[in-house]
Enzyme design. Sequence first.
Site, short mmCIF file in Angstrom:
data_model
loop_
_atom_site.label_atom_id
_atom_site.label_comp_id
_atom_site.label_asym_id
_atom_site.label_seq_id
_atom_site.Cartn_x
_atom_site.Cartn_y
_atom_site.Cartn_z
N ASN A 178 0.88 -1.18 0.00
CA ASN A 178 0.00 0.00 0.00
C ASN A 178 0.91 1.22 0.00
O ASN A 178 1.51 1.56 1.02
CB ASN A 178 -0.90 -0.02 1.25
CG ASN A 178 -1.74 1.24 1.36
OD1 ASN A 178 -1.78 2.06 0.44
ND2 ASN A 178 -2.41 1.41 2.49
N TRP A 179 1.00 1.84 -1.15
CA TRP A 179 1.92 2.99 -1.28
C TRP A 179 1.35 4.28 -0.71
O TRP A 179 2.04 5.30 -0.66
CB TRP A 179 2.30 3.19 -2.76
CG TRP A 179 3.29 2.20 -3.26
CD1 TRP A 179 3.91 1.21 -2.54
CD2 TRP A 179 3.80 2.08 -4.60
NE1 TRP A 179 4.77 0.49 -3.34
CE2 TRP A 179 4.72 1.01 -4.61
CE3 TRP A 179 3.57 2.78 -5.79
CZ2 TRP A 179 5.41 0.63 -5.77
CZ3 TRP A 179 4.24 2.40 -6.94
CH2 TRP A 179 5.15 1.34 -6.92
N LYS A 180 0.06 4.24 -0.35
CA LYS A 180 -0.58 5.45 0.20
C LYS A 180 -0.38 6.63 -0.78
O LYS A 180 -0.43 6.42 -1.98
CB LYS A 180 -0.07 5.72 1.62
CG LYS A 180 -0.20 4.46 2.49
CD LYS A 180 0.01 4.67 3.96
CE LYS A 180 -0.16 3.34 4.69
NZ LYS A 180 -0.04 3.46 6.14
N HIS A 195 -9.47 1.40 4.96
CA HIS A 195 -8.19 1.59 5.65
C HIS A 195 -8.40 2.53 6.85
O HIS A 195 -9.19 3.47 6.77
CB HIS A 195 -7.15 2.16 4.69
CG HIS A 195 -5.77 2.12 5.26
ND1 HIS A 195 -5.31 3.05 6.16
CD2 HIS A 195 -4.76 1.22 5.11
CE1 HIS A 195 -4.08 2.73 6.53
NE2 HIS A 195 -3.73 1.63 5.91
N GLU A 253 -6.74 4.90 7.93
CA GLU A 253 -6.53 6.33 7.64
C GLU A 253 -7.79 6.93 7.02
O GLU A 253 -8.14 8.08 7.30
CB GLU A 253 -5.31 6.48 6.70
CG GLU A 253 -4.01 6.24 7.48
CD GLU A 253 -2.86 5.68 6.65
OE1 GLU A 253 -2.93 5.72 5.41
OE2 GLU A 253 -1.90 5.17 7.27
N GLU A 280 -5.14 -4.49 10.69
CA GLU A 280 -4.09 -3.49 10.88
C GLU A 280 -4.35 -2.73 12.18
O GLU A 280 -5.16 -1.79 12.19
CB GLU A 280 -4.09 -2.50 9.70
CG GLU A 280 -3.83 -3.16 8.37
CD GLU A 280 -3.27 -2.17 7.36
OE1 GLU A 280 -2.18 -2.44 6.84
OE2 GLU A 280 -3.90 -1.12 7.12
N GLY A 320 2.84 2.63 10.71
CA GLY A 320 3.79 3.71 10.54
C GLY A 320 4.55 4.07 11.81
O GLY A 320 5.22 5.10 11.87
N SER A 353 3.69 -1.81 10.19
CA SER A 353 5.15 -1.85 10.36
C SER A 353 5.77 -3.19 10.01
O SER A 353 6.75 -3.60 10.63
CB SER A 353 5.55 -1.43 11.78
OG SER A 353 5.14 -0.10 12.03
N GLY A 376 3.02 -0.94 4.24
CA GLY A 376 3.13 0.45 3.87
C GLY A 376 4.58 0.82 3.59
O GLY A 376 5.13 0.54 2.52
N GLY A 377 5.23 1.43 4.57
CA GLY A 377 6.58 1.98 4.41
C GLY A 377 7.57 1.06 3.71
O GLY A 377 8.25 1.48 2.76
P1 13P Z 1 3.26 0.65 7.57
O1 13P Z 1 3.75 -0.66 7.03
O2 13P Z 1 3.99 1.83 7.04
O3 13P Z 1 3.14 0.60 9.07
O4 13P Z 1 1.74 0.83 7.02
C1 13P Z 1 0.84 -0.20 7.20
C2 13P Z 1 -0.40 0.11 6.45
O5 13P Z 1 -1.15 0.99 6.81
C3 13P Z 1 -0.66 -0.65 5.22
O6 13P Z 1 -1.96 -0.44 4.76
#
Ligand code: 13P
Length: 253
Positions: free
Chosen positions: A9-11, A94, A96, A166, A172, A211, A232-233
């Site tokens: 997930n590149w956001k 998600h 967010e 999640e 993050g 993470s 994500g990251g």
């Molecule tokens: P991180 O891996 O950066 O913690 O993000 C997780 C995430 O929200 C994937 O959708």
Amino acid sequence: MRKPILAANWKMQKTIPEAIEFAEAFLPLVADAEVDVVIAPPFTLLDRLGAKLSGSGIALAAQNVNPNESGAFTGEIAPGMLVDLGCQYAIVGHSERRALYGETDALVSQKAASLLNHDIRPIVCVGETLEQRDAGSALSVVAEQLRGSLAEVASDRASEVVIAYEPVWAIGTGRTATPQIAQEVHESIRSVLGDLFGAVGGEIRIQYGGSVKPETVYDLMNQPDIDGALVGGASLDPEAFSRIVHFEREGSQ
Ligand code: 13P
């Protein structure tokens, strides 16, 4: 047998040149992968990145969708438009989007059902906040989100759904849930899926997200009810994400 599914997930990250550079480095590293690999870039990259991934076996995903077919919804993207671009998956709910854009379980459920009508597999996200975990209500919060977010999903399509657990406190933050904490929630999710969909609940893949790193993925994937990761990251870097895709190799080091 549930096939592992490792998703990026590149956001709101990467420009077109950055995405192309990623694909050129990443594709050779995962050419022999025997798992499902999914990349969810921002909408602006779906077309160009999709062309680059074509024929590689890597699936393209959107990060959101509007449940309506078309109409006066300024700034929104309909499921049919994602079909146009070759999306096979879309992330919905998600944390967010729930926290920053007020998405409710009811809306997430409409999105999931609408995606399935277009043969796109929804990746339905659930997860508790730190306050909810500290209050001892993680399992009940997640169960309620799950029931609400899957309310409109028909049993005969449920096997196509992917769930992503999640925990908000792990996103993050560098603070991954321990494999034991994650497994406890995944097991409880599995039991809710069984209540909702009977035997099909055992076929639904449940990803962990929060993470995830090359160093932590193997132990997470070794848990009986963890079938994948939503990353994500660490998914922004081709080398790191390829190590996550090849999670089995991380364990043998
Ligand atoms: P991180 O891996 O950066 O913690 O993000 C997780 C995430 O929200 C994937 O959708």
